[in-house]
Design a protein around this motif. Structure first.
Motif, PDB file in Angstrom:
ATOM      1  N   GLU A  34       0.822  -1.207   0.000  1.00 59.20           N
ATOM      2  CA  GLU A  34       0.000   0.000   0.000  1.00 59.20           C
ATOM      3  C   GLU A  34       0.857   1.258   0.000  1.00 59.20           C
ATOM      4  O   GLU A  34       0.521   2.261  -0.662  1.00 59.20           O
ATOM      5  N   LYS A  35       1.972   1.229   0.741  1.00 59.80           N
ATOM      6  CA  LYS A  35       2.848   2.399   0.817  1.00 59.80           C
ATOM      7  C   LYS A  35       3.412   2.788  -0.548  1.00 59.80           C
ATOM      8  O   LYS A  35       3.641   3.971  -0.819  1.00 59.80           O
ATOM      9  N   ASN A  36       3.642   1.810  -1.386  1.00 66.39           N
ATOM     10  CA  ASN A  36       4.353   2.036  -2.635  1.00 66.39           C
ATOM     11  C   ASN A  36       3.457   2.045  -3.874  1.00 66.39           C
ATOM     12  O   ASN A  36       3.959   2.185  -4.988  1.00 66.39           O
ATOM     13  N   ASN A  37       2.148   1.901  -3.681  1.00 64.27           N
ATOM     14  CA  ASN A  37       1.237   1.857  -4.820  1.00 64.27           C
ATOM     15  C   ASN A  37      -0.008   2.672  -4.508  1.00 64.27           C
ATOM     16  O   ASN A  37      -0.601   2.519  -3.444  1.00 64.27           O
ATOM     17  N   PRO A  38      -0.443   3.522  -5.439  1.00 61.15           N
ATOM     18  CA  PRO A  38      -1.593   4.383  -5.169  1.00 61.15           C
ATOM     19  C   PRO A  38      -2.929   3.646  -5.148  1.00 61.15           C
ATOM     20  O   PRO A  38      -3.910   4.158  -4.620  1.00 61.15           O
ATOM     21  N   GLY A  39      -2.993   2.449  -5.719  1.00 65.04           N
ATOM     22  CA  GLY A  39      -4.263   1.737  -5.758  1.00 65.04           C
ATOM     23  C   GLY A  39      -5.133   2.224  -6.907  1.00 65.04           C
ATOM     24  O   GLY A  39      -4.769   3.122  -7.671  1.00 65.04           O
ATOM     25  N   VAL A  40      -6.322   1.625  -7.024  1.00 66.83           N
ATOM     26  CA  VAL A  40      -7.238   1.960  -8.110  1.00 66.83           C
ATOM     27  C   VAL A  40      -8.628   2.211  -7.542  1.00 66.83           C
ATOM     28  O   VAL A  40      -9.014   1.620  -6.528  1.00 66.83           O
ATOM     29  N   PRO A  41      -9.407   3.094  -8.179  1.00 66.49           N
ATOM     30  CA  PRO A  41     -10.770   3.361  -7.698  1.00 66.49           C
ATOM     31  C   PRO A  41     -11.729   2.269  -8.162  1.00 66.49           C
ATOM     32  O   PRO A  41     -11.882   2.024  -9.350  1.00 66.49           O
ATOM     33  N   LYS A  42     -12.359   1.622  -7.242  1.00 67.77           N
ATOM     34  CA  LYS A  42     -13.354   0.590  -7.553  1.00 67.77           C
ATOM     35  C   LYS A  42     -14.565   0.836  -6.667  1.00 67.77           C
ATOM     36  O   LYS A  42     -15.025   1.958  -6.543  1.00 67.77           O
TER      37      LYS A  42
ATOM     38  N   THR B 216      -8.406  -7.197   3.695  1.00 68.00           N
ATOM     39  CA  THR B 216      -8.946  -8.376   3.035  1.00 68.00           C
ATOM     40  C   THR B 216      -8.249  -8.594   1.699  1.00 68.00           C
ATOM     41  O   THR B 216      -7.622  -7.691   1.139  1.00 68.00           O
ATOM     42  N   VAL B 217      -8.385  -9.818   1.208  1.00 67.16           N
ATOM     43  CA  VAL B 217      -8.023 -10.129  -0.168  1.00 67.16           C
ATOM     44  C   VAL B 217      -9.299 -10.594  -0.848  1.00 67.16           C
ATOM     45  O   VAL B 217      -9.921 -11.567  -0.426  1.00 67.16           O
ATOM     46  N   ALA B 218      -9.720  -9.875  -1.880  1.00 65.41           N
ATOM     47  CA  ALA B 218     -10.906 -10.251  -2.649  1.00 65.41           C
ATOM     48  C   ALA B 218     -10.455 -10.908  -3.946  1.00 65.41           C
ATOM     49  O   ALA B 218      -9.352 -10.643  -4.446  1.00 65.41           O
ATOM     50  N   PHE B 219     -11.311 -11.760  -4.509  1.00 66.01           N
ATOM     51  CA  PHE B 219     -10.897 -12.483  -5.708  1.00 66.01           C
ATOM     52  C   PHE B 219     -12.094 -12.862  -6.568  1.00 66.01           C
ATOM     53  O   PHE B 219     -13.227 -12.962  -6.100  1.00 66.01           O
ATOM     54  N   ASN B 220     -11.819 -13.043  -7.853  1.00 64.18           N
ATOM     55  CA  ASN B 220     -12.773 -13.532  -8.839  1.00 64.18           C
ATOM     56  C   ASN B 220     -12.228 -14.793  -9.479  1.00 64.18           C
ATOM     57  O   ASN B 220     -11.005 -14.949  -9.608  1.00 64.18           O
TER      58      ASN B 220
ATOM     59  N   SER C 133      -8.177 -14.003 -10.356  1.00 59.80           N
ATOM     60  CA  SER C 133      -7.664 -12.639 -10.249  1.00 59.80           C
ATOM     61  C   SER C 133      -7.994 -12.150  -8.843  1.00 59.80           C
ATOM     62  O   SER C 133      -9.057 -12.457  -8.309  1.00 59.80           O
ATOM     63  N   ALA C 134      -7.073 -11.428  -8.230  1.00 60.30           N
ATOM     64  CA  ALA C 134      -7.269 -11.038  -6.835  1.00 60.30           C
ATOM     65  C   ALA C 134      -6.652  -9.671  -6.567  1.00 60.30           C
ATOM     66  O   ALA C 134      -5.788  -9.204  -7.316  1.00 60.30           O
ATOM     67  N   TRP C 135      -7.102  -9.053  -5.478  1.00 57.89           N
ATOM     68  CA  TRP C 135      -6.603  -7.739  -5.085  1.00 57.89           C
ATOM     69  C   TRP C 135      -6.766  -7.580  -3.576  1.00 57.89           C
ATOM     70  O   TRP C 135      -7.586  -8.225  -2.949  1.00 57.89           O
ATOM     71  N   ALA C 136      -5.954  -6.719  -3.005  1.00 54.65           N
ATOM     72  CA  ALA C 136      -6.017  -6.450  -1.566  1.00 54.65           C
ATOM     73  C   ALA C 136      -6.819  -5.187  -1.312  1.00 54.65           C
ATOM     74  O   ALA C 136      -6.814  -4.252  -2.120  1.00 54.65           O
ATOM     75  N   ASN C 137      -7.519  -5.177  -0.173  1.00 47.77           N
ATOM     76  CA  ASN C 137      -8.285  -4.002   0.259  1.00 47.77           C
ATOM     77  C   ASN C 137      -7.865  -3.625   1.678  1.00 47.77           C
ATOM     78  O   ASN C 137      -7.711  -4.502   2.536  1.00 47.77           O
ATOM     79  N   VAL C 138      -7.716  -2.342   1.915  1.00 51.47           N
ATOM     80  CA  VAL C 138      -7.434  -1.847   3.267  1.00 51.47           C
ATOM     81  C   VAL C 138      -8.466  -0.768   3.597  1.00 51.47           C
ATOM     82  O   VAL C 138      -8.574   0.243   2.893  1.00 51.47           O
ATOM     83  N   LEU C 139      -9.241  -0.999   4.656  1.00 50.11           N
ATOM     84  CA  LEU C 139     -10.201  -0.009   5.136  1.00 50.11           C
ATOM     85  C   LEU C 139      -9.753   0.493   6.501  1.00 50.11           C
ATOM     86  O   LEU C 139      -9.387  -0.297   7.371  1.00 50.11           O
ATOM     87  N   ARG C 140      -9.806   1.800   6.668  1.00 51.39           N
ATOM     88  CA  ARG C 140      -9.620   2.407   7.983  1.00 51.39           C
ATOM     89  C   ARG C 140     -10.919   3.100   8.365  1.00 51.39           C
ATOM     90  O   ARG C 140     -11.875   3.088   7.622  1.00 51.39           O
ATOM     91  N   ARG C 141     -10.963   3.678   9.530  1.00 53.42           N
ATOM     92  CA  ARG C 141     -12.216   4.176  10.097  1.00 53.42           C
ATOM     93  C   ARG C 141     -13.022   5.002   9.092  1.00 53.42           C
ATOM     94  O   ARG C 141     -12.525   5.965   8.502  1.00 53.42           O
ATOM     95  N   GLY C 142     -14.271   4.611   8.909  1.00 52.33           N
ATOM     96  CA  GLY C 142     -15.188   5.318   8.039  1.00 52.33           C
ATOM     97  C   GLY C 142     -15.245   4.801   6.613  1.00 52.33           C
ATOM     98  O   GLY C 142     -16.148   5.162   5.856  1.00 52.33           O
TER      99      GLY C 142
ATOM    100  N   VAL D 271     -14.808   3.034  -0.875  1.00 49.13           N
ATOM    101  CA  VAL D 271     -14.955   4.459  -0.595  1.00 49.13           C
ATOM    102  C   VAL D 271     -14.126   4.781   0.647  1.00 49.13           C
ATOM    103  O   VAL D 271     -14.386   4.252   1.734  1.00 49.13           O
ATOM    104  N   GLY D 272     -13.107   5.606   0.486  1.00 49.96           N
ATOM    105  CA  GLY D 272     -12.278   6.015   1.614  1.00 49.96           C
ATOM    106  C   GLY D 272     -11.222   5.009   2.003  1.00 49.96           C
ATOM    107  O   GLY D 272     -10.557   5.176   3.031  1.00 49.96           O
ATOM    108  N   GLY D 273     -11.031   3.967   1.207  1.00 54.02           N
ATOM    109  CA  GLY D 273     -10.033   2.948   1.511  1.00 54.02           C
ATOM    110  C   GLY D 273      -9.076   2.747   0.359  1.00 54.02           C
ATOM    111  O   GLY D 273      -9.034   3.554  -0.594  1.00 54.02           O
ATOM    112  N   TRP D 274      -8.302   1.676   0.417  1.00 55.69           N
ATOM    113  CA  TRP D 274      -7.293   1.381  -0.604  1.00 55.69           C
ATOM    114  C   TRP D 274      -7.616   0.055  -1.262  1.00 55.69           C
ATOM    115  O   TRP D 274      -7.907  -0.934  -0.591  1.00 55.69           O
ATOM    116  N   HIS D 275      -7.563   0.031  -2.593  1.00 54.27           N
ATOM    117  CA  HIS D 275      -7.845  -1.136  -3.416  1.00 54.27           C
ATOM    118  C   HIS D 275      -6.647  -1.323  -4.331  1.00 54.27           C
ATOM    119  O   HIS D 275      -6.352  -0.460  -5.158  1.00 54.27           O
ATOM    120  N   SER D 276      -5.926  -2.431  -4.195  1.00 55.46           N
ATOM    121  CA  SER D 276      -4.743  -2.642  -5.026  1.00 55.46           C
ATOM    122  C   SER D 276      -5.146  -2.964  -6.462  1.00 55.46           C
ATOM    123  O   SER D 276      -6.320  -3.200  -6.772  1.00 55.46           O
TER     124      SER D 276
END
Length: 223
Positions: free
Chosen positions: A53-61, A210-214, A113-122, A64-69
């Motif tokens: 997460e520190k080294n990648n901006p993530g993508v909008p999916k 979490t790690v989400a996947f399809n 196919s898979a991606w990581a999600n990080v949610l913080r408060r809210g 809302v308010g979190g990080w999606h790799s």
């Protein structure tokens, strides 16, 4: 994702006989398992994801308010990712066997196919589906501190996929109910990709990771 859904329809167990001449039709399978002994594994996987997460901006999916790799999680060069792939493959085999009656050798390996999600408060995930795939799922790496004042903080909510089921109210409201599942580390859920789902706002401390996947499943081999 891609695949040939028609190849599996004949074996799908969509009818369940109950008592008193009543059948359940079109049930929706949901895989739910807490993999044992994952405490140390989840600690390592959490560190890997937070460093990424520190080294990648993530993508909008849907988040809302979190990080999606990016959806390249399965290509990250760590043995922990290989272990998660094994668990996903095992869950897929079990789902395919139960829903289609297929034996392991009757279907090709799933494309994941898979991606990581990080949610913080809210932060939360909007209500959505995953078009173009067979199965979708999530693995819970960390659930953060308790949001005791908030019911179902960070919980996933699955909606009844049948359209118009709430048009007429029936005693007991048997149709149209949502399934809300509170997360715990090591839990894996899998369900058909057309099931609409959302994540309640995470109101605890720390991170909900979490790690989400399809998955797309190849056609069965010709006989």
């Amino acid at each position: 994702c891609r695949g040939n859904a028609a190849a599996w329809n004949d074996g799908m167990k969509i009818k369940i006989n109950l008592e008193n001449d009543i059948r359940l039709m079109w049930p929706t399978p949901v895989f739910s398992r807490v993999w044992p002994g994952t405490k140390d594994y989840n600690t390592r996987l959490r560190q890997i994801i937070l460093e990424h997460e520190k080294n990648n901006p993530g993508v909008p999916k849907s988040v809302v308010g979190g990080w999606h790799s990016r959806e390249d999680f399965m290509a990250w060069p760590h043995p922990e990712i290989a272990q998660l792939r094994e668990w996903i493959s095992e869950a897929t085999e079990e789902l395919m066997t139960v829903t289609s009656g297929a034996a392991k050798e009757d279907f090709a390996a799933a494309e994941i196919s898979a991606w990581a999600n990080v949610l913080r408060r809210g932060a939360y995930h909007r209500n959505h589906t995953h078009p173009g795939c067979y199965w979708s799922g999530v693995y819970y790496v960390a659930v953060g501190g308790s949001g005791a004042k908030w019911e179902h903080s960070g919980a996933i909510e699955l909606s009844d996929p049948r359209g118009a089921v709430e048009m007429v109210a029936l005693p007991g409201n048997p149709f149209g109910q949502r399934l809300t599942i509170d997360p715990e580390p090591g839990l894996m859920l899998m369900f058909p990709s057309w099931v609409r789902h959302a994540v309640h706002p995470f109101m605890g401390k720390g991170e909900r990771i979490t790690v989400a996947f399809n998955l797309a499943v190849g056609e069965p081999p010709s006989r």
